[in-house]
Design an enzyme around this catalytic site. Structure first.
Site, PDB file in Angstrom:
ATOM      1  N   PRO A  47     -40.718  54.156  38.691  1.00 47.88           N
ATOM      2  CA  PRO A  47     -41.417  53.337  39.679  1.00 47.88           C
ATOM      3  C   PRO A  47     -41.439  53.939  41.086  1.00 47.88           C
ATOM      4  O   PRO A  47     -40.479  54.564  41.519  1.00 47.88           O
ATOM      5  CB  PRO A  47     -40.636  52.020  39.671  1.00 47.88           C
ATOM      6  CG  PRO A  47     -39.310  52.347  39.079  1.00 47.88           C
ATOM      7  CD  PRO A  47     -39.562  53.460  38.106  1.00 47.88           C
ATOM      8  N   ASN A  48     -42.550  53.728  41.732  1.00 48.31           N
ATOM      9  CA  ASN A  48     -42.815  54.133  43.115  1.00 48.31           C
ATOM     10  C   ASN A  48     -43.057  55.633  43.290  1.00 48.31           C
ATOM     11  O   ASN A  48     -43.431  56.071  44.381  1.00 48.31           O
ATOM     12  CB  ASN A  48     -41.692  53.664  44.071  1.00 48.31           C
ATOM     13  CG  ASN A  48     -41.590  52.157  44.121  1.00 48.31           C
ATOM     14  OD1 ASN A  48     -42.586  51.491  44.384  1.00 48.31           O
ATOM     15  ND2 ASN A  48     -40.423  51.606  43.849  1.00 48.31           N
ATOM     16  N   ARG A  71     -44.609  57.949  50.547  1.00 51.06           N
ATOM     17  CA  ARG A  71     -43.402  57.139  50.480  1.00 51.06           C
ATOM     18  C   ARG A  71     -42.222  57.887  51.100  1.00 51.06           C
ATOM     19  O   ARG A  71     -41.829  58.935  50.604  1.00 51.06           O
ATOM     20  CB  ARG A  71     -43.107  56.878  49.006  1.00 51.06           C
ATOM     21  CG  ARG A  71     -41.809  56.190  48.747  1.00 51.06           C
ATOM     22  CD  ARG A  71     -41.423  56.275  47.266  1.00 51.06           C
ATOM     23  NE  ARG A  71     -40.211  55.516  47.074  1.00 51.06           N
ATOM     24  CZ  ARG A  71     -39.372  55.695  46.080  1.00 51.06           C
ATOM     25  NH1 ARG A  71     -39.632  56.603  45.157  1.00 51.06           N
ATOM     26  NH2 ARG A  71     -38.282  54.984  45.991  1.00 51.06           N
ATOM     27  N   TYR A 110     -38.247  62.015  50.355  1.00 49.39           N
ATOM     28  CA  TYR A 110     -38.824  62.493  49.093  1.00 49.39           C
ATOM     29  C   TYR A 110     -39.808  63.655  49.254  1.00 49.39           C
ATOM     30  O   TYR A 110     -40.305  64.166  48.251  1.00 49.39           O
ATOM     31  CB  TYR A 110     -39.502  61.320  48.367  1.00 49.39           C
ATOM     32  CG  TYR A 110     -38.530  60.220  48.007  1.00 49.39           C
ATOM     33  CD1 TYR A 110     -37.477  60.477  47.119  1.00 49.39           C
ATOM     34  CD2 TYR A 110     -38.626  58.949  48.555  1.00 49.39           C
ATOM     35  CE1 TYR A 110     -36.567  59.489  46.791  1.00 49.39           C
ATOM     36  CE2 TYR A 110     -37.723  57.945  48.226  1.00 49.39           C
ATOM     37  CZ  TYR A 110     -36.696  58.220  47.341  1.00 49.39           C
ATOM     38  OH  TYR A 110     -35.792  57.238  47.018  1.00 49.39           O
ATOM     39  N   ASN A 161     -37.395  61.347  35.682  1.00 48.61           N
ATOM     40  CA  ASN A 161     -36.880  60.781  36.928  1.00 48.61           C
ATOM     41  C   ASN A 161     -37.099  59.277  36.799  1.00 48.61           C
ATOM     42  O   ASN A 161     -38.198  58.777  37.057  1.00 48.61           O
ATOM     43  CB  ASN A 161     -37.633  61.340  38.137  1.00 48.61           C
ATOM     44  CG  ASN A 161     -37.076  60.777  39.438  1.00 48.61           C
ATOM     45  OD1 ASN A 161     -36.294  59.822  39.426  1.00 48.61           O
ATOM     46  ND2 ASN A 161     -37.477  61.353  40.557  1.00 48.61           N
ATOM     47  N   ALA A 191     -35.733  54.057  40.478  1.00 56.99           N
ATOM     48  CA  ALA A 191     -34.778  52.945  40.635  1.00 56.99           C
ATOM     49  C   ALA A 191     -34.209  52.464  39.301  1.00 56.99           C
ATOM     50  O   ALA A 191     -33.088  51.942  39.254  1.00 56.99           O
ATOM     51  CB  ALA A 191     -35.440  51.792  41.382  1.00 56.99           C
ATOM     52  N   GLU A 213     -32.291  64.739  33.432  1.00 55.67           N
ATOM     53  CA  GLU A 213     -32.542  63.728  34.475  1.00 55.67           C
ATOM     54  C   GLU A 213     -32.727  64.451  35.808  1.00 55.67           C
ATOM     55  O   GLU A 213     -31.928  65.311  36.167  1.00 55.67           O
ATOM     56  CB  GLU A 213     -31.312  62.807  34.536  1.00 55.67           C
ATOM     57  CG  GLU A 213     -31.356  61.766  35.630  1.00 55.67           C
ATOM     58  CD  GLU A 213     -30.028  60.995  35.738  1.00 55.67           C
ATOM     59  OE1 GLU A 213     -29.100  61.232  34.930  1.00 55.67           O
ATOM     60  OE2 GLU A 213     -29.916  60.175  36.662  1.00 55.67           O
ATOM     61  N   HIS A 233     -33.650  63.965  40.042  1.00 51.94           N
ATOM     62  CA  HIS A 233     -33.893  63.163  41.248  1.00 51.94           C
ATOM     63  C   HIS A 233     -34.272  64.084  42.383  1.00 51.94           C
ATOM     64  O   HIS A 233     -33.637  65.128  42.579  1.00 51.94           O
ATOM     65  CB  HIS A 233     -32.653  62.352  41.634  1.00 51.94           C
ATOM     66  CG  HIS A 233     -32.243  61.412  40.561  1.00 51.94           C
ATOM     67  ND1 HIS A 233     -32.914  60.232  40.323  1.00 51.94           N
ATOM     68  CD2 HIS A 233     -31.283  61.503  39.621  1.00 51.94           C
ATOM     69  CE1 HIS A 233     -32.370  59.642  39.277  1.00 51.94           C
ATOM     70  NE2 HIS A 233     -31.381  60.388  38.826  1.00 51.94           N
ATOM     71  N   ARG A 273     -26.363  59.048  49.100  1.00 53.91           N
ATOM     72  CA  ARG A 273     -27.095  57.873  49.556  1.00 53.91           C
ATOM     73  C   ARG A 273     -26.261  56.602  49.321  1.00 53.91           C
ATOM     74  O   ARG A 273     -25.059  56.667  49.175  1.00 53.91           O
ATOM     75  CB  ARG A 273     -28.471  57.840  48.864  1.00 53.91           C
ATOM     76  CG  ARG A 273     -29.267  59.121  49.167  1.00 53.91           C
ATOM     77  CD  ARG A 273     -30.635  59.096  48.566  1.00 53.91           C
ATOM     78  NE  ARG A 273     -31.433  57.994  49.124  1.00 53.91           N
ATOM     79  CZ  ARG A 273     -32.566  57.556  48.590  1.00 53.91           C
ATOM     80  NH1 ARG A 273     -33.029  58.112  47.479  1.00 53.91           N
ATOM     81  NH2 ARG A 273     -33.225  56.568  49.155  1.00 53.91           N
TER      82      ARG A 273
HETATM   83  C1  DQA Z   1     -34.955  58.840  43.064  1.00 56.22           C
HETATM   84  C2  DQA Z   1     -33.667  58.206  43.600  1.00 56.22           C
HETATM   85  C3  DQA Z   1     -33.611  56.725  43.252  1.00 56.22           C
HETATM   86  O1  DQA Z   1     -32.404  56.149  43.756  1.00 56.22           O
HETATM   87  C4  DQA Z   1     -34.783  55.999  43.876  1.00 56.22           C
HETATM   88  O2  DQA Z   1     -34.779  54.637  43.496  1.00 56.22           O
HETATM   89  C5  DQA Z   1     -36.086  56.636  43.590  1.00 56.22           C
HETATM   90  C6  DQA Z   1     -36.191  58.090  43.527  1.00 56.22           C
HETATM   91  C7  DQA Z   1     -35.122  60.307  43.507  1.00 56.22           C
HETATM   92  O3  DQA Z   1     -35.955  60.992  42.935  1.00 56.22           O
HETATM   93  O4  DQA Z   1     -34.443  60.748  44.439  1.00 56.22           O
HETATM   94  O5  DQA Z   1     -37.103  55.955  43.481  1.00 56.22           O
HETATM   95  O6  DQA Z   1     -34.905  58.825  41.647  1.00 56.22           O
END
Ligand code: DQA
Length: 144
Positions: free
Chosen positions: A10-11, A18, A23, A74, A77, A98, A100, A107
């Site tokens: 998501p997002n 964003r 990011y 990825n 959240a 995985e 990120h 964080r």
């Molecule tokens: C994320 C880190 C997560 O905590 C966050 O909710 C994201 C992006 C990252 O790529 O750094 O949406 O996965």
């Protein structure tokens, strides 16, 4: 051709707009194009998928669990909350990595827990877009 599935949670469709200080400025389309090109150089077919919905991500994993040579995910959240995505990934009979963009351990404390990390071959956190490429190169080496 062996296939690698790349899943964005998501997002991540909003990358570029964003929180660019966290990011980066690269869009998801640019990330996917670069990964597709790199995968093809490795002789791998790349399928990319993004969803803001947990169930859609689970259904994507279910549809591919026995069809892929690797999964890069990825979960965004959902990393921190989703037993269901973890359970779906446990079905995959291929390496899962995985990724990120940000370093989740630098964080907020709620981001320090990953539901996926202990079932993945590796977690790459904090290398930005490079992290996806490192994951893809690693999977390419594993499936050779
Ligand atoms: C994320 C880190 C997560 O905590 C966050 O909710 C994201 C992006 C990252 O790529 O750094 O949406 O996965």
């Amino acid at each position: 051709m062996k296939k690698v599935l790349i899943i964005h949670g998501p997002n991540l469709n909003m990358l570029g707009k964003r929180e660019p200080e966290v990011y980066g400025k690269t869009t998801l389309g640019e990330i996917n194009d670069a990964l597709t090109a790199r995968g093809n150089e490795h002789g791998l077919a790349i399928e990319t998928f993004q969803s803001n919905h947990e169930g859609a991500i689970i259904e994507k994993i279910q549809a591919n669990f026995d069809k892929v040579s690797g999964v890069i995910i990825n979960p965004a959240a959902f990393t921190h909350t989703s037993v269901a995505i973890r359970d779906a990934l446990l079905m995959v009979d291929a390496p899962v990595i995985e990724v990120h963009l940000s370093n989740i351990y630098k964080r907020e404390p709620f981001r320090h827990k990953s539901m996926v990390a202990d079932i993945a071959v590796a977690q790459i956190s904090g290398l930005g877009v490079q992290g996806y490429h490192a994951a893809l190169d690693a999977i390419a080496n594993m499936v050779k």
